[in-house]
Structures are given as structure tokens and as C-alpha cells.
Design a protein around this motif. Structure first.
Motif, PDB file in Angstrom:
ATOM      1  N   SER A  64       0.826  -1.207   0.000  1.00  0.00           N
ATOM      2  CA  SER A  64       0.000   0.000   0.000  1.00  0.00           C
ATOM      3  C   SER A  64       0.857   1.252   0.000  1.00  0.00           C
ATOM      4  N   LEU A  65       1.849   1.280   0.861  1.00  0.00           N
ATOM      5  CA  LEU A  65       2.700   2.458   0.944  1.00  0.00           C
ATOM      6  C   LEU A  65       3.498   2.645  -0.350  1.00  0.00           C
ATOM      7  N   ALA A  66       4.101   1.581  -0.837  1.00  0.00           N
ATOM      8  CA  ALA A  66       4.922   1.681  -2.047  1.00  0.00           C
ATOM      9  C   ALA A  66       4.091   2.072  -3.264  1.00  0.00           C
ATOM     10  N   SER A  67       2.912   1.495  -3.407  1.00  0.00           N
ATOM     11  CA  SER A  67       2.090   1.817  -4.582  1.00  0.00           C
ATOM     12  C   SER A  67       1.498   3.222  -4.483  1.00  0.00           C
ATOM     13  N   SER A  68       1.145   3.657  -3.287  1.00  0.00           N
ATOM     14  CA  SER A  68       0.645   5.017  -3.122  1.00  0.00           C
ATOM     15  C   SER A  68       1.742   6.027  -3.457  1.00  0.00           C
ATOM     16  N   HIS A  69       2.948   5.774  -2.982  1.00  0.00           N
ATOM     17  CA  HIS A  69       4.079   6.646  -3.324  1.00  0.00           C
ATOM     18  C   HIS A  69       4.289   6.670  -4.835  1.00  0.00           C
ATOM     19  N   MET A  70       4.257   5.500  -5.477  1.00  0.00           N
ATOM     20  CA  MET A  70       4.458   5.420  -6.921  1.00  0.00           C
ATOM     21  C   MET A  70       3.412   6.245  -7.668  1.00  0.00           C
ATOM     22  N   LEU A  71       2.154   6.136  -7.263  1.00  0.00           N
ATOM     23  CA  LEU A  71       1.097   6.865  -7.961  1.00  0.00           C
ATOM     24  C   LEU A  71       1.263   8.377  -7.807  1.00  0.00           C
ATOM     25  N   TRP A  72       1.656   8.828  -6.618  1.00  0.00           N
ATOM     26  CA  TRP A  72       1.934  10.258  -6.442  1.00  0.00           C
ATOM     27  C   TRP A  72       3.128  10.667  -7.298  1.00  0.00           C
ATOM     28  N   TYR A  73       4.156   9.857  -7.318  1.00  0.00           N
ATOM     29  CA  TYR A  73       5.351  10.151  -8.103  1.00  0.00           C
ATOM     30  C   TYR A  73       5.001  10.283  -9.584  1.00  0.00           C
ATOM     31  N   LEU A  74       4.247   9.325 -10.106  1.00  0.00           N
ATOM     32  CA  LEU A  74       3.848   9.368 -11.517  1.00  0.00           C
ATOM     33  C   LEU A  74       3.031  10.621 -11.812  1.00  0.00           C
ATOM     34  N   HIS A  75       2.144  10.979 -10.899  1.00  0.00           N
ATOM     35  CA  HIS A  75       1.336  12.189 -11.062  1.00  0.00           C
ATOM     36  C   HIS A  75       2.232  13.431 -11.132  1.00  0.00           C
ATOM     37  N   LEU A  76       3.173  13.534 -10.220  1.00  0.00           N
ATOM     38  CA  LEU A  76       4.072  14.681 -10.210  1.00  0.00           C
ATOM     39  C   LEU A  76       4.945  14.725 -11.463  1.00  0.00           C
ATOM     40  N   CYS A  77       5.334  13.567 -11.958  1.00  0.00           N
ATOM     41  CA  CYS A  77       6.105  13.522 -13.201  1.00  0.00           C
ATOM     42  C   CYS A  77       5.293  14.073 -14.368  1.00  0.00           C
ATOM     43  N   THR A  78       4.020  13.755 -14.434  1.00  0.00           N
ATOM     44  CA  THR A  78       3.203  14.293 -15.535  1.00  0.00           C
ATOM     45  C   THR A  78       3.106  15.811 -15.448  1.00  0.00           C
ATOM     46  N   ILE A  79       2.993  16.336 -14.240  1.00  0.00           N
ATOM     47  CA  ILE A  79       2.938  17.794 -14.062  1.00  0.00           C
ATOM     48  C   ILE A  79       4.236  18.438 -14.569  1.00  0.00           C
ATOM     49  N   GLU A  80       5.353  17.769 -14.335  1.00  0.00           N
ATOM     50  CA  GLU A  80       6.665  18.293 -14.745  1.00  0.00           C
ATOM     51  C   GLU A  80       7.049  17.876 -16.165  1.00  0.00           C
ATOM     52  N   LYS A  81       6.123  17.237 -16.874  1.00  0.00           N
ATOM     53  CA  LYS A  81       6.361  16.803 -18.259  1.00  0.00           C
ATOM     54  C   LYS A  81       7.521  15.816 -18.379  1.00  0.00           C
ATOM     55  N   ILE A  82       7.601  14.927 -17.392  1.00  0.00           N
ATOM     56  CA  ILE A  82       8.574  13.842 -17.431  1.00  0.00           C
ATOM     57  C   ILE A  82       7.822  12.576 -17.814  1.00  0.00           C
ATOM     58  N   SER A  83       8.241  11.959 -18.886  1.00  0.00           N
ATOM     59  CA  SER A  83       7.599  10.725 -19.332  1.00  0.00           C
ATOM     60  C   SER A  83       8.285   9.527 -18.665  1.00  0.00           C
ATOM     61  N   VAL A  84       7.563   8.870 -17.776  1.00  0.00           N
ATOM     62  CA  VAL A  84       8.083   7.671 -17.118  1.00  0.00           C
ATOM     63  C   VAL A  84       7.718   6.478 -17.984  1.00  0.00           C
ATOM     64  N   GLU A  85       8.722   5.744 -18.402  1.00  0.00           N
ATOM     65  CA  GLU A  85       8.490   4.607 -19.280  1.00  0.00           C
ATOM     66  C   GLU A  85       8.470   3.279 -18.527  1.00  0.00           C
ATOM     67  N   HIS A  86       9.082   3.275 -17.343  1.00  0.00           N
ATOM     68  CA  HIS A  86       9.158   2.021 -16.582  1.00  0.00           C
ATOM     69  C   HIS A  86       9.354   2.378 -15.110  1.00  0.00           C
ATOM     70  N   TYR A  87       8.640   1.658 -14.233  1.00  0.00           N
ATOM     71  CA  TYR A  87       8.772   1.897 -12.788  1.00  0.00           C
ATOM     72  C   TYR A  87       8.596   0.556 -12.089  1.00  0.00           C
ATOM     73  N   THR A  88       9.589   0.132 -11.370  1.00  0.00           N
ATOM     74  CA  THR A  88       9.476  -1.045 -10.508  1.00  0.00           C
ATOM     75  C   THR A  88      10.035  -0.670  -9.143  1.00  0.00           C
ATOM     76  N   ASP A  89       9.637  -1.394  -8.141  1.00  0.00           N
ATOM     77  CA  ASP A  89      10.118  -1.120  -6.791  1.00  0.00           C
ATOM     78  C   ASP A  89      10.274  -2.444  -6.057  1.00  0.00           C
ATOM     79  N   SER A  90      11.196  -2.480  -5.149  1.00  0.00           N
ATOM     80  CA  SER A  90      11.416  -3.633  -4.273  1.00  0.00           C
ATOM     81  C   SER A  90      11.445  -3.123  -2.834  1.00  0.00           C
TER      82      SER A  90
END
Length: 158
Positions: A64-90
Motif C-alpha cells: 500500500s505504501l509503495a504503490s501510493s508513493h508510486m502513484l503520487w510520483y507518476l502524477h508529479l512527473c506528468t505535471i513536470e512533463k517527465i515521461s516515465v516509461e518504466h517503474y518497478t520497486d522492491s
């Protein structure tokens, strides 16, 4: 603003119909279903008499914590016009037993590995983790440190 409500079904049916004060006489297995979506089969951590073939509440919390962080991160990247092509976490979490027998998380470490479209955006992409951590509701709800050790690569040098 708005109000957000979340619901799920948690079902346990592990009564083994044995009258005893023995902690072995009930199953720790459970099922979680949300909005009719596929059921998650869970159990206690094997250290607490659970089934190692099923996800445990501590792993669900970590996810839950890792996926929530990822979703916020992806959202912020779109605001900054950063295209994330791949995201994995361990992610990994550390729990310790206190002297009074209470077990609680002491720390969570996120280790995202990210590929973005442009090398020139790597520093900005890295900085967005701190901002995402501040915005993440789950991260804001805990009282232990969360560390992020990310690796960001790019497919382009511009």
C-alpha cells in the motif's frame, strides 16, 4: 474538496470447531475482496502461525505504501512533463518486537528503479520522490522513517 470512502470485504472462516485455549486451534487465513475484484488470499506472517503461501497484512501494508508513493510520483512527473516509461520497486520494511511484546514497523525503504524519456530530466525526476513522499497519505500516516533509494535511467541523452 470531497469525501472519499473505501470499503472492502474481509472474511475469515478459520474456526476449527475445537474448544481450547490453544492458539493452534484456529486458522490465520483470510480473504479480502473489494468491489467484486479478484480476491486476495491472506494469512498471518509465518512467524505468527500463518501460511507462507499467502500474503500477510505486513506485506499488504508495504505494498500500500509503495504503490501510493508510486502513484503520487507518476502524477508529479506528468505535471513536470517527465515521461516515465518504466517503474518497478522492491520495498522492504523492518519490524521489531518491543520489550512489552508489541511488534511495529521501524522503517520502510523504497527502492524504485525508473526509466524516463530524457537524461536532462533525471535530477528533477529524482527530486520528485521527496515531494511525493510529502503528499502520500499513507506515508503521512506513519510514525517511522521512510527512505527512498531510487535508480533513474533514461533512454535518451537529451
Amino acid at each position: 474538496m470531497g469525501t472519499y470512502a473505501y470499503y472492502l470485504e474481509l472474511m475469515w472462516s478459520g474456526n476449527r470447531h475445537e474448544i481450547s485455549e490453544d492458539q493452534e486451534n484456529y486458522s490465520r487465513d483470510f480473504e479480502v475482496t473489494s468491489n467484486g475484484i479478484k480476491t486476495i488470499l491472506g494469512s498471518a506472517d509465518p512467524q505468527f502461525k500463518g501460511n507462507s503461501e499467502k500474503i500477510n497484512p505486513h506485506e499488504l501494508f508495504l505494498a500500500s505504501l509503495a504503490s501510493s508513493h508510486m502513484l503520487w510520483y507518476l502524477h508529479l512527473c506528468t505535471i513536470e512533463k517527465i515521461s516515465v516509461e518504466h517503474y518497478t520497486d522492491s520495498p522492504q520494511g523492518t519490524m521489531e518486537m518491543e520489550s512489552n511484546g508489541t511488534v511495529q514497523f521501524q522503517e520502510i525503504i523504497l527502492k524504485p528503479r525508473i526509466i524516463i524519456d530524457r537524461e536532462s530530466k533525471k535530477a528533477l525526476a529524482e527530486s520528485l520522490h521527496t515531494k511525493a513522499l510529502r503528499k502520500c497519505l499513507i506515508a503521512k500516516s506513519v510514525d517511522f522513517p521512510i527512505q527512498i533509494f531510487s535508480t533513474i535511467g533514461s533512454r535518451s541523452s537529451n
